[in-house]
Write a protein that holds these residues in place. Structure first.
Motif, PDB file in Angstrom:
ATOM      1  N   TYR C  93      40.139  25.306  29.382  1.00  0.00           N
ATOM      2  CA  TYR C  93      40.262  23.944  29.886  1.00  0.00           C
ATOM      3  C   TYR C  93      40.959  23.051  28.874  1.00  0.00           C
ATOM      4  CZ  TYR C  93      37.631  24.142  34.223  1.00  0.00           C
ATOM      5  OH  TYR C  93      37.238  24.386  35.511  1.00  0.00           O
ATOM      6  N   LEU C  94      40.626  23.227  27.587  1.00  0.00           N
ATOM      7  CA  LEU C  94      41.274  22.386  26.578  1.00  0.00           C
ATOM      8  C   LEU C  94      42.756  22.721  26.470  1.00  0.00           C
ATOM      9  CD1 LEU C  94      38.470  22.284  23.914  1.00  0.00           C
ATOM     10  CD2 LEU C  94      39.349  20.375  25.203  1.00  0.00           C
ATOM     11  N   ARG C  95      43.086  24.011  26.612  1.00  0.00           N
ATOM     12  CA  ARG C  95      44.506  24.381  26.610  1.00  0.00           C
ATOM     13  C   ARG C  95      45.231  23.705  27.752  1.00  0.00           C
ATOM     14  NH1 ARG C  95      45.132  30.851  25.900  1.00  0.00           N
ATOM     15  NH2 ARG C  95      44.844  30.848  23.665  1.00  0.00           N
ATOM     16  N   ALA C  96      44.601  23.715  28.932  1.00  0.00           N
ATOM     17  CA  ALA C  96      45.251  23.106  30.096  1.00  0.00           C
ATOM     18  C   ALA C  96      45.384  21.601  29.915  1.00  0.00           C
ATOM     19  CB  ALA C  96      44.448  23.413  31.357  1.00  0.00           C
ATOM     20  N   CYS C  99      48.340  21.063  27.881  1.00  0.00           N
ATOM     21  CA  CYS C  99      49.549  21.372  28.665  1.00  0.00           C
ATOM     22  C   CYS C  99      49.912  20.222  29.568  1.00  0.00           C
ATOM     23  CB  CYS C  99      49.310  22.610  29.544  1.00  0.00           C
ATOM     24  SG  CYS C  99      49.634  24.149  28.745  1.00  0.00           S
ATOM     25  N   GLU C 100      48.907  19.651  30.239  1.00  0.00           N
ATOM     26  CA  GLU C 100      49.222  18.570  31.173  1.00  0.00           C
ATOM     27  C   GLU C 100      49.651  17.321  30.429  1.00  0.00           C
ATOM     28  OE1 GLU C 100      49.588  18.948  34.379  1.00  0.00           O
ATOM     29  OE2 GLU C 100      49.122  21.023  33.924  1.00  0.00           O
ATOM     30  N   MET C 101      49.042  17.074  29.280  1.00  0.00           N
ATOM     31  CA  MET C 101      49.475  15.898  28.520  1.00  0.00           C
ATOM     32  C   MET C 101      50.878  16.098  28.004  1.00  0.00           C
ATOM     33  SD  MET C 101      46.437  14.072  26.605  1.00  0.00           S
ATOM     34  CE  MET C 101      45.888  15.340  25.515  1.00  0.00           C
ATOM     35  N   GLU C 102      51.221  17.330  27.690  1.00  0.00           N
ATOM     36  CA  GLU C 102      52.580  17.589  27.256  1.00  0.00           C
ATOM     37  C   GLU C 102      53.558  17.397  28.399  1.00  0.00           C
ATOM     38  OE1 GLU C 102      53.580  20.435  23.791  1.00  0.00           O
ATOM     39  OE2 GLU C 102      53.709  21.431  25.746  1.00  0.00           O
ATOM     40  N   GLU C 263      50.564  13.285  39.145  1.00  0.00           N
ATOM     41  CA  GLU C 263      49.685  14.420  39.429  1.00  0.00           C
ATOM     42  C   GLU C 263      49.067  14.962  38.157  1.00  0.00           C
ATOM     43  OE1 GLU C 263      48.631  16.004  42.282  1.00  0.00           O
ATOM     44  OE2 GLU C 263      49.514  14.198  43.136  1.00  0.00           O
ATOM     45  N   SER C 264      49.845  14.976  37.073  1.00  0.00           N
ATOM     46  CA  SER C 264      49.290  15.475  35.817  1.00  0.00           C
ATOM     47  C   SER C 264      48.168  14.589  35.322  1.00  0.00           C
ATOM     48  CB  SER C 264      50.376  15.554  34.750  1.00  0.00           C
ATOM     49  OG  SER C 264      51.204  16.645  34.979  1.00  0.00           O
ATOM     50  N   LEU C 265      48.294  13.277  35.536  1.00  0.00           N
ATOM     51  CA  LEU C 265      47.194  12.390  35.131  1.00  0.00           C
ATOM     52  C   LEU C 265      45.933  12.717  35.924  1.00  0.00           C
ATOM     53  CD1 LEU C 265      49.013   8.998  34.691  1.00  0.00           C
ATOM     54  CD2 LEU C 265      47.654  10.149  32.991  1.00  0.00           C
ATOM     55  N   HIS C 266      46.092  12.969  37.242  1.00  0.00           N
ATOM     56  CA  HIS C 266      44.913  13.359  38.034  1.00  0.00           C
ATOM     57  C   HIS C 266      44.316  14.650  37.514  1.00  0.00           C
ATOM     58  CE1 HIS C 266      46.486  11.047  41.804  1.00  0.00           C
ATOM     59  NE2 HIS C 266      46.183  10.265  40.811  1.00  0.00           N
ATOM     60  N   LEU C 267      45.215  15.608  37.153  1.00  0.00           N
ATOM     61  CA  LEU C 267      44.727  16.879  36.641  1.00  0.00           C
ATOM     62  C   LEU C 267      43.963  16.684  35.340  1.00  0.00           C
ATOM     63  CD1 LEU C 267      47.612  19.386  37.242  1.00  0.00           C
ATOM     64  CD2 LEU C 267      45.253  19.745  37.804  1.00  0.00           C
ATOM     65  N   CYS C 268      44.484  15.829  34.461  1.00  0.00           N
ATOM     66  CA  CYS C 268      43.792  15.606  33.190  1.00  0.00           C
ATOM     67  C   CYS C 268      42.405  15.040  33.434  1.00  0.00           C
ATOM     68  CB  CYS C 268      44.569  14.631  32.314  1.00  0.00           C
ATOM     69  SG  CYS C 268      46.018  15.323  31.558  1.00  0.00           S
ATOM     70  N   SER C 297      54.268  31.090  32.330  1.00  0.00           N
ATOM     71  CA  SER C 297      53.553  29.826  32.291  1.00  0.00           C
ATOM     72  C   SER C 297      54.465  28.741  32.825  1.00  0.00           C
ATOM     73  CB  SER C 297      53.203  29.546  30.845  1.00  0.00           C
ATOM     74  OG  SER C 297      52.110  28.753  30.721  1.00  0.00           O
ATOM     75  N   GLU C 298      53.871  27.628  33.259  1.00  0.00           N
ATOM     76  CA  GLU C 298      54.706  26.547  33.790  1.00  0.00           C
ATOM     77  C   GLU C 298      54.863  25.473  32.732  1.00  0.00           C
ATOM     78  OE1 GLU C 298      56.048  26.473  36.870  1.00  0.00           O
ATOM     79  OE2 GLU C 298      56.727  24.402  37.010  1.00  0.00           O
ATOM     80  N   ALA C 299      56.040  25.435  32.130  1.00  0.00           N
ATOM     81  CA  ALA C 299      56.364  24.415  31.147  1.00  0.00           C
ATOM     82  C   ALA C 299      56.785  23.157  31.902  1.00  0.00           C
ATOM     83  CB  ALA C 299      57.508  24.917  30.268  1.00  0.00           C
TER      84      ALA C 299
END
Lengths: 144, 134, 360
Positions: C93-96, C99-102, C263-268, C297-299
């Motif tokens: 989860y921390l890795r993800a 990733c989303e913040m990146e 969407e990434s903010l929602h994911l975070c 992986s999805e960059a």
């Protein structure tokens, strides 16, 4: 992509060669094909299974031969493996079937000294123009 | 429908009376976050000279000169260091760690090299810690 | 009319990285273009064969500055599969989260770069100011704004406590408001739409033939996203939409990327809410058994693929990296054909190139 169906079709298309398939992490299947079967196999993948996405082409010098891997992806991974002996380092280009393969083939030309026949633009891509110390990914080239 | 003025207008009003947010370093303080990966330091008494940090360093920034179990020196090169923290992660004795001091530049590269541990056998006291040259 | 060859780059080719284009123009219209790469080739694949798996992690991180965490994630994922390790859920989860913040950071950076190259400096300033929020969060979590050094083989090195999580969520609320404003601008601002609509069009057929990935493919209507198609934890437990748009031009790419930021903010937020307890990593042996692995992986720019082969030692026998920028670069001559000189900066910025990634 139904991997079992693809492997079966490839084995049926090349009955007198040993088409072996092996599951590999993370979600991939490796199929070893004879060198001459490459283009036929890719045409089969296009027409019967609509498998068009080539992720990349990897070249490895294992010390005994040079292996070229073609990594495909369509919800599951599929990799075609070609083994080239050191005295026959040439393979047919697939750029006319998959235009996206152009850069990947240029890379194996310059990094592994493999001749890709029929490539529309075989210039070196990443190495400097005056590089003369041998193909970097071959075993006999020493790291600086 | 053409609301194109509106996204920018509240933004302009909001920022019109802001103070500048430029940090006044070096004429003012500069606070780094607690986990910032800065210069490497050591708690010298815990170091056993095992060499795991040297082996795992990707940039060859740590050097171990070892005579025997009681006599060794651990030297650190901040100019080669990548500040990745792998040495801190690899150390089994909790001795080497990263501070949150960033390393300012210097015109003389040789001056940066630091002896982190200089252990000699028990004749006097073992000298540890770092000598920080100018 | 005579044809003139105009070089763009390799010094300052509208990007921050060196890339050379030779454009053949007739009047104002670009006829042909030739691309030259390799100015930042560092030979990372060969260097990785000379270093141990542990020493390779910082090296892999420095393939690219913007998507550094995704590179180490894909690499560690591959080595963990070879060693048969299972990363604890908290570590995943921390890795993800990183990733989303990146992804948010990368898209905001790109929005600024596109606007600057179009001459719309205002959006550049606002986007990079909002990017500072994400960079500060990443610095507090990991210790560096750009080089995060979060991943180890077996998990992550960082941890997140309750108070820190609450402060992060407050800042995400601020950031979400800013992203909504940016989205309104993109959807309604006439000058932006006039410069980006109808420029650099890629049809879905071209996307198929060139094997394009990432937001460039999604902006032409092709529905691919490895977070959904290769469902590894935690993405199999998170809800998010894959954003596509049928137009295929630079405006569509802008919309796709900024909506993806939302969407990434929602994911975070979901990741922080669902963060499980437990350890963040397992210890990994230095020697990796023999085998091979393909890790994807999805960059922020698309599919990153790593092929690793090990030979029962502590150094990899072969490490192959293919970054998504390679797939976008190959479409550029097609996109530039027929464009006017004034469209060239928009087209070049619209595909979000990261040349350090492409050259390795």
């Amino acid at each position: 992509m139904d991997v079992a169906a693809v492997v079966q079709a490839l084995q049926a298309a090349f009955p007198d060669c040993d088409v072996a398939a092996r599951a590999v992490s993370i979600d991939d299947t490796f199929v070893t094909l004879p060198v001459g079967a490459l283009r036929t196999a890719i045409e089969l993948l296009h027409e019967r299974f609509d498998l068009y996405h080539l992720s990349t082409i990897t070249g490895i010098d294992t010390g005994e031969a040079v292996e070229i891997l073609y990594h495909f992806w369509d919800r599951r991974g599929l990799t075609l493996r070609i083994v080239l002996p050191y005295d026959a380092l040439h393979v047919a280009s697939v750029t006319d079937l998959i235009p996206g393969a152009a850069f990947y083939e240029r890379e194996i030309i310059e990094m592994l000294d493999v001749m890709v026949e029929g490539h529309p633009d075989p210039r070196p891509m990443l190495l400097p123009d005056d590089w003369d110390e041998g193909a970097p990914l071959r075993k006999q080239t020493e790291a600086v | 429908m053409p609301r194109y003025n509106w996204p920018l207008l509240p933004e302009i009003l909001r920022t019109l009376f802001n103070r500048p947010i430029t940090v006044q370093y070096p004429f003012g303080p500069l606070e780094m976050p607690e986990r910032y990966r800065g210069r490497v330091d050591i708690q010298a008494e815990k170091c056993r000279g095992c060499g795991l940090c040297v082996r795992d360093c990707p940039a060859s920034a740590l050097e171990l000169e070892r005579v025997d179990k009681e006599t060794f020196r651990l030297i650190y090169h901040p100019d080669r260091c990548a500040y990745c923290g792998q040495c801190e992660e690899s150390c089994r004795f909790d001795s080497i760690y990263l501070t949150n001091d960033f390393v300012p530049g210097t015109p003389h590269r040789e001056n940066l090299t630091t002896v982190l541990v200089d252990r000699k056998p028990e004749e006097g006291e073992e000298s540890g810690g770092d000598d920080e040259p100018a | 009319m005579t044809r003139v060859t105009i070089p763009i780059g390799p010094q300052h080719p509208l990007l921050k990285e060196p890339l050379s284009f030779l454009l053949t123009v007739e009047g104002e219209e670009v006829m042909e273009s030739v691309l030259r790469l390799g100015y930042v080739h560092r030979g990372i694949e060969r260097l990785c064969q000379e270093r141990t798996y542990v020493q390779n992690i910082p090296l892999i991180e420095r393939v690219c500055g913007i998507c550094s965490h995704v590179h180490t994630t894909t690499y560690c994922q591959g080595v963990e599969a070879l060693s048969g390790l299972e990363v604890p859920p908290r570590g995943l989860y921390l890795r993800a989260l990183m990733c989303e913040m990146e992804r948010i950071h990368s898209h905001l950076l790109w929005l600024g770069v596109l606007s600057k190259n179009m001459g719309f400096d205002t959006i550049f300033m606002y986007a990079w100011r909002d990017r500072e929020i994400v960079l500060d969060i990443m610095e507090e979590l990991s210790g560096g704004r750009v080089s995060h050094a979060v991943n180890v083989v077996g998990g992550v090195r960082i941890d997140l406590d309750e108070e820190h999580a609450r402060s992060i969520l407050t800042r995400f609320d601020v950031l979400e408001q800013q992203v909504e404003r940016a989205l309104e601008l993109i959807e309604y601002e006439p000058t932006l739409m006039a410069r980006t609509q109808g420029v650099g069009i890629l049809s879905p057929e071209q996307v198929r033939r060139y094997c394009v990935v990432g937001p460039v493919a999604r902006a032409s209507g092709v529905d691919i996203d490895l977070r959904r198609d290769l469902p590894r934890p935690p993405y199999d437990r998170l809800e998010f939409k894959v954003i596509t748009h049928p137009a295929g031009d630079v405006w569509a790419r802008t919309l796709v990327r900024v909506r993806e930021t939302r969407e990434s903010l929602h994911l975070c937020r979901q990741i922080i809410a669902q963060l499980p307890d437990g350890p963040t990593s397992v210890t990994a042996k230095r020697r990796v058994p023999e085998g091979e692995v393909v890790s994807r992986s999805e960059a922020p720019r698309g599919e990153v693929i790593y092929y690793i082969r090990s030979d029962d030692s502590d150094k990899p026998a072969r490490l192959k990296i293919r970054t998504p920028t390679m797939t976008a670069l190959i479409t550029l001559p097609d996109q530039l054909r027929g464009a006017t000189m004034a469209d060239v900066p928009v087209v070049l910025s619209g595909v979000d190139l990261c040349i350090a990634c492409a050259d390795r």
